[in-house]
Design a protein around this motif. Structure first.
Motif, short mmCIF file in Angstrom:
data_model
loop_
_atom_site.label_atom_id
_atom_site.label_comp_id
_atom_site.label_asym_id
_atom_site.label_seq_id
_atom_site.Cartn_x
_atom_site.Cartn_y
_atom_site.Cartn_z
N ASP A 54 0.83 -1.21 0.00
CA ASP A 54 0.00 0.00 0.00
C ASP A 54 0.87 1.26 0.00
N ALA A 55 1.95 1.24 0.76
CA ALA A 55 2.83 2.41 0.79
C ALA A 55 3.54 2.60 -0.55
N SER A 56 3.77 1.51 -1.30
CA SER A 56 4.48 1.62 -2.58
C SER A 56 3.65 2.33 -3.65
N ARG A 57 2.35 2.44 -3.45
CA ARG A 57 1.54 3.18 -4.42
C ARG A 57 1.84 4.68 -4.37
N GLU A 58 2.34 5.13 -3.25
CA GLU A 58 2.80 6.51 -3.13
C GLU A 58 4.31 6.61 -3.38
N HIS A 59 5.03 5.56 -3.07
CA HIS A 59 6.49 5.53 -3.24
C HIS A 59 6.87 4.24 -3.97
N PRO A 60 6.85 4.21 -5.28
CA PRO A 60 7.24 2.99 -6.01
C PRO A 60 8.65 2.56 -5.63
N CYS A 61 8.80 1.31 -5.26
CA CYS A 61 10.08 0.86 -4.75
C CYS A 61 10.23 -0.64 -4.97
N ARG A 62 11.41 -1.13 -4.72
CA ARG A 62 11.65 -2.57 -4.67
C ARG A 62 11.63 -2.98 -3.21
N VAL A 63 10.80 -3.93 -2.87
CA VAL A 63 10.65 -4.41 -1.51
C VAL A 63 11.37 -5.74 -1.38
N ILE A 64 12.33 -5.81 -0.47
CA ILE A 64 13.05 -7.05 -0.18
C ILE A 64 12.70 -7.45 1.25
N VAL A 65 12.09 -8.61 1.39
CA VAL A 65 11.67 -9.11 2.69
C VAL A 65 12.66 -10.18 3.15
N VAL A 66 13.31 -9.93 4.28
CA VAL A 66 14.22 -10.90 4.88
C VAL A 66 13.45 -11.59 6.00
N ALA A 67 12.91 -12.79 5.69
CA ALA A 67 12.12 -13.55 6.66
C ALA A 67 13.01 -14.65 7.23
N ARG A 68 13.41 -14.49 8.47
CA ARG A 68 14.32 -15.44 9.10
C ARG A 68 13.54 -16.62 9.66
N GLY A 69 13.92 -17.84 9.20
CA GLY A 69 13.24 -19.05 9.62
C GLY A 69 13.96 -19.74 10.77
N ALA A 70 13.75 -21.06 10.88
CA ALA A 70 14.32 -21.84 11.97
C ALA A 70 15.84 -21.84 11.89
N ARG A 71 16.47 -21.53 13.01
CA ARG A 71 17.94 -21.49 13.05
C ARG A 71 18.54 -22.89 13.07
N LYS A 72 17.80 -23.89 13.54
CA LYS A 72 18.35 -25.24 13.66
C LYS A 72 18.19 -26.05 12.38
N ALA A 73 17.53 -25.51 11.38
CA ALA A 73 17.35 -26.23 10.12
C ALA A 73 18.63 -26.18 9.29
N ALA A 74 18.65 -26.94 8.22
CA ALA A 74 19.79 -26.93 7.31
C ALA A 74 19.83 -25.60 6.56
N PRO A 75 21.01 -25.08 6.26
CA PRO A 75 21.11 -23.80 5.54
C PRO A 75 20.38 -23.88 4.20
N ARG A 76 19.45 -22.95 4.00
CA ARG A 76 18.65 -22.97 2.76
C ARG A 76 18.07 -21.59 2.51
N LEU A 77 17.94 -21.23 1.25
CA LEU A 77 17.32 -19.98 0.84
C LEU A 77 16.16 -20.29 -0.09
N ASP A 78 14.95 -19.97 0.36
CA ASP A 78 13.75 -20.09 -0.47
C ASP A 78 13.31 -18.68 -0.84
N ALA A 79 13.21 -18.42 -2.12
CA ALA A 79 12.87 -17.07 -2.59
C ALA A 79 11.51 -17.08 -3.27
N GLN A 80 10.93 -15.91 -3.31
CA GLN A 80 9.64 -15.71 -3.97
C GLN A 80 9.62 -14.33 -4.58
#
Length: 394
Positions: A54-80
């Motif tokens: 909603d804020a990007s409609r006033e300020h067009p931008c690239r949004v990068i979301v860093v969602a930190r998951g379980a620390r005990k899991a195997a190292p992995r990067l899932d992107a969307q």
């Protein structure tokens, strides 16, 4: 359109963005900044993305979301990758980091930053004690936090004060914009008098209430009390004492406020509690340091804390005072739960002196005869008022 890239790398994410640009056109043209959202992977992640869209409609931008998951899991990067209607007027890249990668958010963000554009970091929930020292915070020109979303909002606000760095801001401060505008406009109307003292009441864990009290203390340079309201959400009431009377801005229902001041009719104003998306859009309008917010943080130590508002304290804790024996004058003291003490001095009136306080804390007359010692002679009875008058004038 939503494109999932499980178990991927930042290079593959960048390559996919380039292909989307070639297939669908230059979707990154007009982007004015890069907004990095740092949060833990969970149900609140989508709320932050919706607010950013909603804020990007006033300020067009690239949004990068860093969602930190379980620390005990195997190292992995899932992107969307989200573009089009699923991304508002921006393009959203969601990076879900697991295992050891959860602590390497900055390394994953750097390859995806837009070139030659400012970077704004936003922590919608828990934030580091010093945002400017966080690896992602070091990449940003502006760092946005929200003390109200933390487990202990008041303690989080104190951390903002200790770790403040130019470029920091908090959405608890942004929620005060309408309040500050209405209070400032009240002084544009006569009488043009100075404020002698002020009080701000609200929820006990409302950081916005603390900031508003600190802002008034810093600007007006008068004693400001921060009280806890018995009802209502967020900020409930602001009272400014002046010689001609009280200027009061009250919002008991969280939607509509009422502004009252001497010599003016009551005005109803729109003071609905602001949503996160509106506060975020306002903060993205400026990229320079907020000196007023910095001054408000520094003035937090000037605010005097109390338990309840004076109105509630006056009706529940003030007791009648007794007249002093042998004297027709004295001082009446009434103490409220907030620690405020009011003293009322006696003055002789028509040969009678003394004072007593009713339940409203208003001084009333007391007969001097009850305070004067009994005497069998007329001279003793006549002399009592004179002695009372002499003592009252001292």
């Amino acid at each position: 359109m939503i494109i999932d890239l499980p178990s991927t790398t930042t290079s593959q994410v960048n390559s996919k963005l380039v292909r989307l640009r070639e297939e669908g056109g230059a979707v990154t043209l007009g982007r004015v900044l890069t907004l990095v959202i740092v949060t833990d992977d969970g149900t609140k992640t989508e709320d932050a993305i919706d607010a950013a869209n909603d804020a990007s409609r006033e300020h067009p931008c690239r949004v990068i979301v860093v969602a930190r998951g379980a620390r005990k899991a195997a190292p992995r990067l899932d992107a969307q990758i989200r573009v089009g209607g699923d991304a508002g007027a921006s393009e959203v890249i969601v990076l879900r980091l697991y295992g050891e990668l959860a602590n390497e958010g900055a390394s994953c963000v750097v390859p995806l930053l837009l070139p030659d554009t400012p970077v704004v970091a936003w922590w919608p929930n828990e934030a580091p004690a010093v945002p400017a020292e966080d690896p992602i915070g070091q990449l940003a020109q502006r760092r946005i936090t929200d003390a109200a979303a933390e487990k202990n909002p008041i303690r989080a606000l104190e951390q903002r004060k200790v770790g403040y760095t130019p470029g920091d801001t908090d959405l608890a401060w942004t929620r005060l914009t309408l309040w500050r505008a209405m209070l400032a406009s009240a002084f544009d109307l006569p009488p043009y008098e100075k404020v002698t003292e002020a009080e701000v009441s609200g929820e006990a864990d409302s950081p916005s209430t603390d900031l508003l009290a600190a802002w008034l203390a810093g600007c007006l340079r008068v004693p400001v009390k921060r009280a806890r309201a018995s009802r209502g959400e967020g900020i409930v009431d602001v009272r400014l004492e002046r010689r001609s009377g009280v200027v009061e801005l009250s919002r008991p229902d969280g939607k509509v406020g009422a502004l009252t001041q001497p010599g003016q009719p009551e005005r109803r104003v729109a003071l609905q509690r602001r949503q996160v998306r509106d506060c975020l859009a306002e903060e993205l309008r400026r990229l320079d340091p907020d000196e007023v917010y910095e001054a408000a943080l520094r003035s937090l130590g000037k605010v005097v804390r109390g338990r309840t508002t004076p109105k509630a304290a006056a009706t529940s804790t003030r007791k009648p005072a007794r007249a002093a024996s042998g004297s027709a004058s004295g001082a009446v003291k009434a103490k409220s739960d907030g620690g405020l003490v009011t003293q009322v001095g006696d003055s002789p009136m028509d040969g009678k002196a003394g004072a007593k306080a009713d339940t409203d804390g208003k001084p009333a007359k007391a007969s001097a005869k009850t305070a004067a010692p009994k005497s069998g002679s007329k001279a003793g009875a006549k002399g009592a008022p004179k002695a009372a008058k002499a003592k009252a004038g001292s």
